[in-house]
Design an enzyme around this catalytic site. Structure first.
Site, short mmCIF file in Angstrom:
data_model
loop_
_atom_site.label_atom_id
_atom_site.label_comp_id
_atom_site.label_asym_id
_atom_site.label_seq_id
_atom_site.Cartn_x
_atom_site.Cartn_y
_atom_site.Cartn_z
N CYS A 2 -47.03 -2.29 -59.05
CA CYS A 2 -47.55 -3.56 -59.54
C CYS A 2 -46.39 -4.50 -59.83
O CYS A 2 -45.27 -4.06 -60.04
CB CYS A 2 -48.31 -3.34 -60.85
SG CYS A 2 -49.57 -2.09 -60.73
N ARG A 27 -43.73 -5.37 -53.55
CA ARG A 27 -43.88 -4.25 -54.48
C ARG A 27 -45.25 -3.58 -54.32
O ARG A 27 -45.52 -2.56 -54.96
CB ARG A 27 -43.73 -4.74 -55.93
CG ARG A 27 -42.33 -5.22 -56.26
CD ARG A 27 -42.27 -5.81 -57.66
NE ARG A 27 -42.67 -4.87 -58.68
CZ ARG A 27 -41.87 -3.96 -59.23
NH1 ARG A 27 -40.61 -3.90 -58.86
NH2 ARG A 27 -42.31 -3.16 -60.16
N TRP A 73 -51.33 -2.47 -57.74
CA TRP A 73 -51.29 -1.40 -56.74
C TRP A 73 -51.96 -0.23 -57.43
O TRP A 73 -51.38 0.39 -58.31
CB TRP A 73 -49.83 -1.10 -56.39
CG TRP A 73 -49.61 -0.21 -55.22
CD1 TRP A 73 -49.64 -0.56 -53.90
CD2 TRP A 73 -49.27 1.18 -55.25
NE1 TRP A 73 -49.34 0.54 -53.12
CE2 TRP A 73 -49.11 1.61 -53.92
CE3 TRP A 73 -49.08 2.11 -56.28
CZ2 TRP A 73 -48.77 2.92 -53.58
CZ3 TRP A 73 -48.74 3.41 -55.95
CH2 TRP A 73 -48.60 3.80 -54.61
N ASN A 99 -47.71 -2.78 -65.83
CA ASN A 99 -47.20 -2.00 -64.69
C ASN A 99 -46.81 -0.64 -65.23
O ASN A 99 -46.15 -0.55 -66.26
CB ASN A 99 -45.97 -2.74 -64.11
CG ASN A 99 -45.25 -1.95 -63.05
OD1 ASN A 99 -45.86 -1.14 -62.35
ND2 ASN A 99 -43.96 -2.18 -62.90
N GLY A 100 -47.23 0.45 -64.56
CA GLY A 100 -46.89 1.79 -65.04
C GLY A 100 -48.15 2.59 -65.29
O GLY A 100 -49.23 2.24 -64.80
N GLU A 493 -35.58 9.67 -40.21
CA GLU A 493 -35.68 8.25 -40.58
C GLU A 493 -36.50 7.48 -39.54
O GLU A 493 -37.34 6.65 -39.89
CB GLU A 493 -34.26 7.67 -40.73
CG GLU A 493 -34.19 6.18 -41.03
CD GLU A 493 -34.87 5.76 -42.32
OE1 GLU A 493 -35.29 6.62 -43.11
OE2 GLU A 493 -35.02 4.54 -42.52
N LYS A 497 -40.03 5.43 -40.10
CA LYS A 497 -40.30 4.02 -39.72
C LYS A 497 -41.60 3.93 -38.93
O LYS A 497 -42.39 3.02 -39.12
CB LYS A 497 -39.17 3.45 -38.85
CG LYS A 497 -37.80 3.23 -39.47
CD LYS A 497 -37.79 2.48 -40.75
CE LYS A 497 -37.84 3.43 -41.91
NZ LYS A 497 -37.61 2.99 -43.22
N GLU A 500 -44.51 4.41 -41.38
CA GLU A 500 -44.67 3.29 -42.32
C GLU A 500 -45.14 2.01 -41.63
O GLU A 500 -46.04 1.33 -42.11
CB GLU A 500 -43.33 2.96 -42.99
CG GLU A 500 -42.86 3.95 -44.02
CD GLU A 500 -41.52 3.55 -44.62
OE1 GLU A 500 -41.41 3.52 -45.84
OE2 GLU A 500 -40.57 3.29 -43.85
N HIS A 516 -39.88 27.08 -31.45
CA HIS A 516 -40.41 27.99 -32.48
C HIS A 516 -41.74 27.50 -33.03
O HIS A 516 -42.13 27.88 -34.14
CB HIS A 516 -39.38 28.14 -33.61
CG HIS A 516 -38.11 28.81 -33.19
ND1 HIS A 516 -38.08 30.08 -32.65
CD2 HIS A 516 -36.83 28.37 -33.17
CE1 HIS A 516 -36.84 30.41 -32.35
NE2 HIS A 516 -36.05 29.38 -32.64
N LYS A 611 -42.74 -1.00 -51.71
CA LYS A 611 -41.30 -0.88 -51.53
C LYS A 611 -40.66 -0.15 -52.68
O LYS A 611 -39.78 0.67 -52.51
CB LYS A 611 -40.67 -2.27 -51.39
CG LYS A 611 -39.17 -2.19 -51.18
CD LYS A 611 -38.68 -3.26 -50.27
CE LYS A 611 -37.28 -2.98 -49.77
NZ LYS A 611 -37.26 -1.98 -48.70
C1 G6P Z 1 -40.67 3.69 -51.11
C2 G6P Z 1 -40.55 2.94 -49.80
C3 G6P Z 1 -39.56 3.64 -48.88
C4 G6P Z 1 -38.23 3.81 -49.60
C5 G6P Z 1 -38.42 4.63 -50.87
C6 G6P Z 1 -37.14 4.74 -51.70
O1 G6P Z 1 -41.35 4.87 -50.91
O2 G6P Z 1 -41.81 2.83 -49.17
O3 G6P Z 1 -39.39 2.85 -47.71
O4 G6P Z 1 -37.30 4.43 -48.74
O5 G6P Z 1 -39.38 3.97 -51.70
O6 G6P Z 1 -36.78 3.49 -52.21
P1 G6P Z 1 -35.40 3.24 -52.91
O7 G6P Z 1 -35.50 1.85 -53.45
O8 G6P Z 1 -35.25 4.26 -54.00
O9 G6P Z 1 -34.33 3.39 -51.88
#
Ligand code: G6P
Length: 616
Positions: A2, A27, A73, A99-100, A493, A497, A500, A516, A611
């Site tokens: 949030c 966020r 959120w 928020n929280g 990684e 991507k 996401e 395996h 994020k």
């Molecule tokens: C969220 C995002 C990811 C990100 C992760 C860690 O889950 O969706 O894309 O890598 O947080 O974020 P940070 O700010 O700790 O690197």
């Protein structure tokens, strides 16, 4: 997660709140709402993103020079108009954004309901409005009331309440909340002789990005601190009083924020994600050339540690895996990488704490606000670990909670999926490894990072081709990314991507593990991306590629050399062998971005994820 924004000053609050909330949409959001005060409290809220809810409800037309706003959120309670914030107390005299997670909300709600309070939502947050309403019936000062409230709440929170005399009160605990001030001065005490800050306007936000265009002066609240904001006696200025954990007025430092945070426009790009992918042509170099004083401090801590754990979440965890490879290869430091949310269950972490006299935790986080990472840091602190962090936000909670930190200096990253922050984290890890090697009297290789812009530009030059590849494979259900050695972290990684941004099931697999198990999944409809650099992994990679090709898979080679088995080639220039992993992730970012567009997904704001995940 949030986001919260509040304003008190001489301008209309509502348009400022709507703009600030759009800036913080990265966020996460599923609903939006605002409340302003002009003789009475008015609330408008609904499901959707900021521009949609604003166009439907005209949030920005509410009157008043004080107000609060929120993007939600969902954690407790479905996504609905009633569960959107702000929440009102029974008599409508208090509106709250939060928020929280209030962990003891069920007990509090039960007690408040038995005392006659009527709840209108299913959220944990609403209890704060009712608790405040209750407290205001008692003959307490506002200071005392806040102290009592914070003693009752368990969990993590930042909240701001608008009271129907136009006052703002709030607090933070394990969730970010920053107070921005225009023309601040500490030129006196209030009527009670308490320390106060005076300013023309006051902004309260989850992220400095929300107010950086108005001021670069801010107060960072510590955990457990609360605040009251009202007009000063003259009514020309606002007065901010900050209270410590014990409810005593405290004299807080006013911090100057770097203006580069203000660079949050998309520029010529269709999306922030694309802009940030392109920015890698200079962010890699910038991160590598980190400030030397801080770097020295971090190197000393690293060299003195007798056990090292590196942690992070999401992409930052993948950077932690890269750290493990680079530290052992370039400077002979051994370390473990533990995903932050698993730290508490890690036997290694506890064994380290017991057997080492100088354990070190390196926490990597773009935002510096990820709850899982902060939690790992808290646990490690309790086990006598020193804490070093690598962040993109030097004013973040993580940087402040660390003994030493380094910034990757990548500038604001708005796209939810990490792109430039990941390669910047890697670049800084290269630099750290090289400096440690020098310190240990080894002769580390000279890394040609100065040419990174040319190499990144060359990879970006293939964007139209990568978009065509995305078009060819856009309807696929699963993608397997195979790799060996350090490249496996890049495979993870790349898969993240694709998940996401394009909502495609994707997996990073150790190429040798294909036989395996995963090979059973490969058939004529499968897409296998092979990270196949011409290095010591090349020969064995070819074997795995053969295995997949023989089962009919379409092979996408990400490589610096051609191979007849590839159906498509995402070419990597001939770069320094050691630096190669830095570049091989970029075509994967572009592929995920273009697949998102072809599949009608919004790459900047993927569904269900945020994020900055500030809840555990
Ligand atoms: C969220 C995002 C990811 C990100 C992760 C860690 O889950 O969706 O894309 O890598 O947080 O974020 P940070 O700010 O700790 O690197």
């Amino acid at each position: 997660m949030c986001s919260i924004f509040a304003y008190k000053g001489y301008r209309d609050a509502a348009p400022l709140i709507v703009k600030a909330l759009s800036r913080m949409e990265y966020r996460g959001y599923d609903s939006v709402g605002i409340a302003t005060y002009d003789k009475t409290i008015m609330v408008k809220k609904g499901v959707g993103n900021v521009s949609y809810v604003n166009s439907r409800l005209n949030l920005d037309r509410l009157h008043g020079r004080v107000g609060i706003g929120h993007t939600r959120w969902a954690t407790h309670g479905a996504v609905s108009d009633t569960n959107a914030h702000p929440h009102l107390s029974c008599n409508g005299t208090i509106a709250v954004v939060h928020n929280g997670i209030v962990e003891n909300y069920a007990t509090l709600r039960h007690k408040l309901a038995s005392e006659g309070h009527v709840f209108s939502s299913d959220t944990d947050s609403e209890v704060i409005a009712h608790l405040l309403e209750d407290a205001l019936t008692k003959p307490y000062s506002y200071d005392k009331m806040l102290g009592k409230l914070l003693n009752i709440l368990n969990g993590s929170y930042s909240f701001v309440a608008l009271i129907n005399d136009g006052m703002l009160v709030g607090a933070r605990y394990h969730e970010p909340l920053i107070i921005g001030l225009t023309n601040p001065s500490k030129d006196g005490n209030n009527n009670n002789g308490d320390d106060c800050i005076y300013a023309d306007e006051c902004f309260i936000a989850s992220d400095v990005l929300a107010f950086i265009e108005y001021t670069d002066k801010a107060v960072f609240l510590a955990d457990g601190e609360s605040f009251l904001v009202n007009y000063a006696d003259t009514k020309q200025r606002v007065m901010v009083k900050i209270l410590d954990r014990d409810g005593n007025a405290t004299n807080k430092e006013i911090t100057q924020i770097a203006w580069e945070f203000a660079d949050v426009d998309k520029g010529r790009f269709a999306h922030y994600t694309l802009k940030e992918i392109h920015e890698q042509s200079y962010t890699i170099d910038r991160a590598f050339n980190a400030s030397s004083d801080r770097l020295r401090e971090l190197i000393n801590v690293l060299i003195n540690a007798d056990r090292i754990i590196v942690t992070g979440s999401g992409s930052s965890y993948h950077a932690a895996l890269i750290a493990k490879h680079l530290f052992s290869k370039l400077c002979m430091l051994s370390c473990d990488a533990i995903v932050a949310s698993e730290f508490i269950y890690s036997i290694d972490a506890y064994a380290y704490a017991n057997n080492a006299s100088k354990p070190l935790l390196i926490a990597i986080s773009q935002s510096g606000e990820t709850a899982d990472v902060l939690n790992a840091v808290r646990i490690a602190r309790g086990k006598n670990f020193k804490i070093a962090s690598i962040v993109n936000a030097p004013l973040s909670t993580l940087a402040r909670a660390s003994d030493t930190y380094l910034s990757i200096n990548a500038g604001p990253e708005i796209g939810v999926a990490a792109t430039k922050s990941f390669t910047a984290q890697m670049a800084l890890l290269y630099r750290i490894s090289i400096e440690v090697a020098k310190d240990k009297g080894m002769s580390p290789p000279a890394l040609d990072i100065g040419s990174s812009n040319l190499y990144v530009e060359r990879i970006l030059g293939a964007e139209a081709y990568i978009s065509d590849v995305a078009e060819s494979i856009k309807n696929v259900n699963s993608i397997y990314i195979i790799a060996k050695g350090i490249h496996h972290a890049i495979a993870l990684e790349g898969a993240l991507k694709l998940k996401e941004l394009a909502y495609v099931h994707a997996e990073g697999i150790h190429a040798g593990e294909l036989k395996h198990g995963p090979l059973a999944l490969i058939d004529g409809k499968s897409i296998v991306i092979a990270l196949n650099p011409m290095d010591d992994t090349y020969g064995e990679m070819l074997t795995s590629i053969h295995e997949a090709k023989a089962r009919g898979a379409c092979i996408i080679g990400v490589s610096d050399s051609r191979c007849s088995m590839y159906d498509f080639t995402l070419a990597i220039p001939r770069v320094d062998r050691l630096l190669y992993p830095l570049y091989e992730v970029i075509p994967l970012q572009l592929l995920a971005y273009h697949m998102a567009l072809k599949r009608n997904c919004n790459p900047d704001y993927p569904r269900n994820i945020a994020k900055s995940v500030t809840v555990k």
